[in-house]
Motif scaffolding. Structure first.
Motif, PDB file in Angstrom:
ATOM      1  N   ILE A 241     -11.270  14.477 -76.450  1.00  0.00           N
ATOM      2  CA  ILE A 241     -12.242  14.698 -75.374  1.00  0.00           C
ATOM      3  C   ILE A 241     -12.141  16.128 -74.862  1.00  0.00           C
ATOM      4  O   ILE A 241     -13.152  16.815 -74.676  1.00  0.00           O
ATOM      5  N   TYR A 242     -10.912  16.584 -74.622  1.00  0.00           N
ATOM      6  CA  TYR A 242     -10.710  17.959 -74.195  1.00  0.00           C
ATOM      7  C   TYR A 242     -11.368  18.931 -75.177  1.00  0.00           C
ATOM      8  O   TYR A 242     -12.071  19.871 -74.786  1.00  0.00           O
ATOM      9  N   ALA A 243     -11.123  18.711 -76.467  1.00  0.00           N
ATOM     10  CA  ALA A 243     -11.622  19.619 -77.491  1.00  0.00           C
ATOM     11  C   ALA A 243     -13.143  19.658 -77.508  1.00  0.00           C
ATOM     12  O   ALA A 243     -13.755  20.729 -77.636  1.00  0.00           O
ATOM     13  N   GLU A 244     -13.780  18.505 -77.369  1.00  0.00           N
ATOM     14  CA  GLU A 244     -15.231  18.436 -77.443  1.00  0.00           C
ATOM     15  C   GLU A 244     -15.896  18.974 -76.180  1.00  0.00           C
ATOM     16  O   GLU A 244     -16.903  19.684 -76.245  1.00  0.00           O
ATOM     17  N   VAL A 245     -15.356  18.631 -75.026  1.00  0.00           N
ATOM     18  CA  VAL A 245     -16.015  18.963 -73.764  1.00  0.00           C
ATOM     19  C   VAL A 245     -15.722  20.390 -73.331  1.00  0.00           C
ATOM     20  O   VAL A 245     -16.618  21.107 -72.857  1.00  0.00           O
ATOM     21  N   ASN A 246     -14.480  20.849 -73.488  1.00  0.00           N
ATOM     22  CA  ASN A 246     -14.064  22.136 -72.937  1.00  0.00           C
ATOM     23  C   ASN A 246     -13.984  23.254 -73.969  1.00  0.00           C
ATOM     24  O   ASN A 246     -13.660  24.385 -73.622  1.00  0.00           O
ATOM     25  N   ASN A 247     -14.232  22.931 -75.246  1.00  0.00           N
ATOM     26  CA  ASN A 247     -14.155  23.950 -76.300  1.00  0.00           C
ATOM     27  C   ASN A 247     -12.787  24.629 -76.330  1.00  0.00           C
ATOM     28  O   ASN A 247     -12.672  25.835 -76.580  1.00  0.00           O
ATOM     29  N   GLU A 248     -11.738  23.835 -76.059  1.00  0.00           N
ATOM     30  CA  GLU A 248     -10.371  24.345 -76.106  1.00  0.00           C
ATOM     31  C   GLU A 248      -9.647  23.752 -77.318  1.00  0.00           C
ATOM     32  O   GLU A 248     -10.158  22.854 -77.991  1.00  0.00           O
ATOM     33  N   TYR A 249      -8.465  24.242 -77.567  1.00  0.00           N
ATOM     34  CA  TYR A 249      -7.683  23.785 -78.712  1.00  0.00           C
ATOM     35  C   TYR A 249      -6.678  22.732 -78.271  1.00  0.00           C
ATOM     36  O   TYR A 249      -5.983  22.918 -77.266  1.00  0.00           O
ATOM     37  N   PRO A 250      -6.573  21.627 -78.997  1.00  0.00           N
ATOM     38  CA  PRO A 250      -5.581  20.605 -78.664  1.00  0.00           C
ATOM     39  C   PRO A 250      -4.167  21.152 -78.811  1.00  0.00           C
ATOM     40  O   PRO A 250      -3.927  22.093 -79.578  1.00  0.00           O
ATOM     41  N   VAL A 251      -3.236  20.548 -78.092  1.00  0.00           N
ATOM     42  CA  VAL A 251      -1.838  20.978 -78.214  1.00  0.00           C
ATOM     43  C   VAL A 251      -1.032  20.071 -79.126  1.00  0.00           C
ATOM     44  O   VAL A 251       0.056  20.452 -79.551  1.00  0.00           O
ATOM     45  N   ILE A 252      -1.540  18.881 -79.427  1.00  0.00           N
ATOM     46  CA  ILE A 252      -0.741  17.964 -80.239  1.00  0.00           C
ATOM     47  C   ILE A 252      -0.994  18.216 -81.720  1.00  0.00           C
ATOM     48  O   ILE A 252      -2.101  18.578 -82.130  1.00  0.00           O
ATOM     49  N   GLU A 253       0.049  18.022 -82.510  1.00  0.00           N
ATOM     50  CA  GLU A 253      -0.033  18.256 -83.949  1.00  0.00           C
ATOM     51  C   GLU A 253      -1.013  17.277 -84.581  1.00  0.00           C
ATOM     52  O   GLU A 253      -1.020  16.085 -84.282  1.00  0.00           O
ATOM     53  N   GLY A 254      -1.848  17.790 -85.457  1.00  0.00           N
ATOM     54  CA  GLY A 254      -2.779  16.940 -86.182  1.00  0.00           C
ATOM     55  C   GLY A 254      -4.121  16.750 -85.508  1.00  0.00           C
ATOM     56  O   GLY A 254      -5.063  16.258 -86.129  1.00  0.00           O
ATOM     57  N   ALA A 255      -4.234  17.120 -84.231  1.00  0.00           N
ATOM     58  CA  ALA A 255      -5.509  16.979 -83.533  1.00  0.00           C
ATOM     59  C   ALA A 255      -6.403  18.160 -83.902  1.00  0.00           C
ATOM     60  O   ALA A 255      -5.979  19.314 -83.858  1.00  0.00           O
ATOM     61  N   ALA A 256      -7.635  17.869 -84.256  1.00  0.00           N
ATOM     62  CA  ALA A 256      -8.543  18.917 -84.708  1.00  0.00           C
ATOM     63  C   ALA A 256      -9.389  19.447 -83.559  1.00  0.00           C
ATOM     64  O   ALA A 256      -9.749  18.701 -82.649  1.00  0.00           O
ATOM     65  N   PRO A 257      -9.719  20.737 -83.594  1.00  0.00           N
ATOM     66  CA  PRO A 257     -10.667  21.259 -82.613  1.00  0.00           C
ATOM     67  C   PRO A 257     -12.059  20.709 -82.891  1.00  0.00           C
ATOM     68  O   PRO A 257     -12.302  20.106 -83.947  1.00  0.00           O
ATOM     69  N   SER A 258     -12.973  20.922 -81.970  1.00  0.00           N
ATOM     70  CA  SER A 258     -14.339  20.464 -82.179  1.00  0.00           C
ATOM     71  C   SER A 258     -14.975  21.228 -83.342  1.00  0.00           C
ATOM     72  O   SER A 258     -14.482  22.284 -83.772  1.00  0.00           O
ATOM     73  N   GLU A 259     -16.080  20.713 -83.835  1.00  0.00           N
ATOM     74  CA  GLU A 259     -16.780  21.374 -84.938  1.00  0.00           C
ATOM     75  C   GLU A 259     -17.208  22.783 -84.546  1.00  0.00           C
ATOM     76  O   GLU A 259     -17.106  23.718 -85.346  1.00  0.00           O
ATOM     77  N   LEU A 260     -17.671  22.945 -83.306  1.00  0.00           N
ATOM     78  CA  LEU A 260     -18.077  24.269 -82.842  1.00  0.00           C
ATOM     79  C   LEU A 260     -16.898  25.222 -82.818  1.00  0.00           C
ATOM     80  O   LEU A 260     -16.979  26.348 -83.329  1.00  0.00           O
TER      81      LEU A 260
ATOM     82  N   TYR B 116     -13.113  29.790 -75.229  1.00  0.00           N
ATOM     83  CA  TYR B 116     -14.005  28.715 -74.805  1.00  0.00           C
ATOM     84  C   TYR B 116     -15.283  29.216 -74.145  1.00  0.00           C
ATOM     85  O   TYR B 116     -16.260  28.473 -74.035  1.00  0.00           O
ATOM     86  N   TYR B 117     -15.312  30.490 -73.723  1.00  0.00           N
ATOM     87  CA  TYR B 117     -16.538  31.011 -73.138  1.00  0.00           C
ATOM     88  C   TYR B 117     -17.671  31.065 -74.156  1.00  0.00           C
ATOM     89  O   TYR B 117     -18.849  30.991 -73.792  1.00  0.00           O
ATOM     90  N   MET B 118     -17.341  31.213 -75.431  1.00  0.00           N
ATOM     91  CA  MET B 118     -18.381  31.167 -76.455  1.00  0.00           C
ATOM     92  C   MET B 118     -19.063  29.801 -76.437  1.00  0.00           C
ATOM     93  O   MET B 118     -20.297  29.705 -76.534  1.00  0.00           O
ATOM     94  N   GLY B 119     -18.278  28.742 -76.291  1.00  0.00           N
ATOM     95  CA  GLY B 119     -18.857  27.409 -76.215  1.00  0.00           C
ATOM     96  C   GLY B 119     -19.776  27.249 -75.023  1.00  0.00           C
ATOM     97  O   GLY B 119     -20.834  26.607 -75.109  1.00  0.00           O
TER      98      GLY B 119
END
Length: 334
Positions: A280-299, A216-219
């Motif tokens: 929201i977590y994925a978009e704001v924090n540039n982290e990976y979701p833990v739930i199945e099927g949730a996509a990371p942000s485009e970045l 997430y530091y890259m983000g």
């Protein structure tokens, strides 16, 4: 009520104004990183959330407060910290089928005492100019002589590196890991200093060729005009363990023994693993979701894909003391 109007600076503020919050959280996460998701929860449910940033001493504070503690939940950025809180006996199990169904078994404790909310990978930042594609493949290889004078990293005693060392112990045992730590130390371009972004700056400056860091530091860097040039100088590489995947760590949550607002706290815990919250977590924090099927942000997705190492996080956390001892024995930061 907006979260920002009820943000508390300390537990004393929490205790002094309990009427302002329906859920009180002690967290080692910077409040601004989790405010957006808490704001969304408040907007949807009407339940206010009060955050107290506690950089150190959460266990001691919860022990001192005992049954009088205003904290309902604790949130940390590292599995070792979370496990220390659990081991101190200051949290309680949470019987929630929602949480068990949403979070993979290896990302929650078997006794329902902690639950992961997001994932991040501990990866290698590699110079685009001086490191060829495919030159970095495994964590084990970081101790090879070919990296002599080419590695930068933050302190070996930092939680992120202790977790990686704990995972190495889980894969190979203590003797191997001690030799590995000595090898990595011998390959350092400089004594460990600074945070993960400081290592990328060192690559940009030509002081080293690769560094360890969290994804997430890259983000954070690409969104900072002063640091974007650093980010552009490196690419993310996802090493693996020789017999596993890429090392991951988590941010997580647990419910305190006191939990004066248990029902509301449980509602928040379950909401945090909803698709809305994970997005929201994925978009704001540039982290990976833990739930199945949730996509990371485009970045985050643009950095590439990887197979996470599925060594049980509780086992990794259990090796923290050995990891610390090894880093001290080899004088990694010396």
């Amino acid at each position: 009520m907006s979260l920002r109007t009820v943000l508390a600076a300390s537990a004393a503020t929490l205790a002094a104004a309990p009427a302002l919050a329906d859920v009180n959280i002690y967290t080692t996460r910077q409040p601004e990183l989790i405010e957006p998701v808490m704001d969304a929860f408040t907007e949807e449910t009407g339940i206010a959330v009060n955050l107290a940033f506690v950089d150190e001493g959460i266990v001691e504070r919860l022990r001192a407060e005992g049954a009088r503690s205003p904290a309902d939940l604790v949130m940390t950025v590292d599995i070792a910290n979370l496990q220390q809180i659990v081991d101190a006996g200051v949290v309680q199990p949470v019987d929630s089928q929602v949480l068990r169904d949403a979070i993979p078994a290896e990302l929650r404790s078997p006794d329902d005492l902690w639950f992961a909310l997001t994932e991040r990978a501990r990866i290698v930042y590699a110079s685009r100019e001086r490191v060829a594609d495919g030159e970095v493949t495994t964590y084990e290889a970081l101790s090879d002589p070919e990296w002599d004078g080419r590695i930068c990293t933050r302190s070996g005693l930092h939680d992120y590196n202790l977790a990686l060392t704990g995972a190495m112990i889980a894969h190979h045992g203590e003797d191997y890991t001690r030799d590995w730590a000595e090898g990595v130390k011998s390959n350092l371009a400089r004594a460990p200093e600074g945070n993960d972004r400081a290592q990328v700056r060192a690559i940009w400056a030509g002081e080293c060729d690769i560094s360890l860091g969290n994804t997430y530091y890259m983000g954070l860097m690409v969104n900072d005009p002063e640091q974007q040039e650093w980010a552009d100088s490196v690419r993310i590489v996802f090493p693996t363990f020789e017999d596993g995947g890429t090392h991951i760590n988590v941010s997580g949550i647990a419910m305190t023994q006191a939990a004066p607002n248990r029902d509301e706290a449980l509602q928040l815990m379950e909401w945090l693993v909803s698709p809305q919250a994970q997005e929201i977590y994925a978009e704001v924090n540039n982290e990976y979701p833990v739930i199945e099927g949730a996509a990371p942000s485009e970045l985050v997705a643009s950095w590439g894909t990887f197979e996470g190492d599925r060594t049980d996080l509780s086992e990794i956390a259990s090796h923290r003391a050995e990891a610390l001892r090894i880093m001290e024995e080899v004088d990694f930061d010396g």
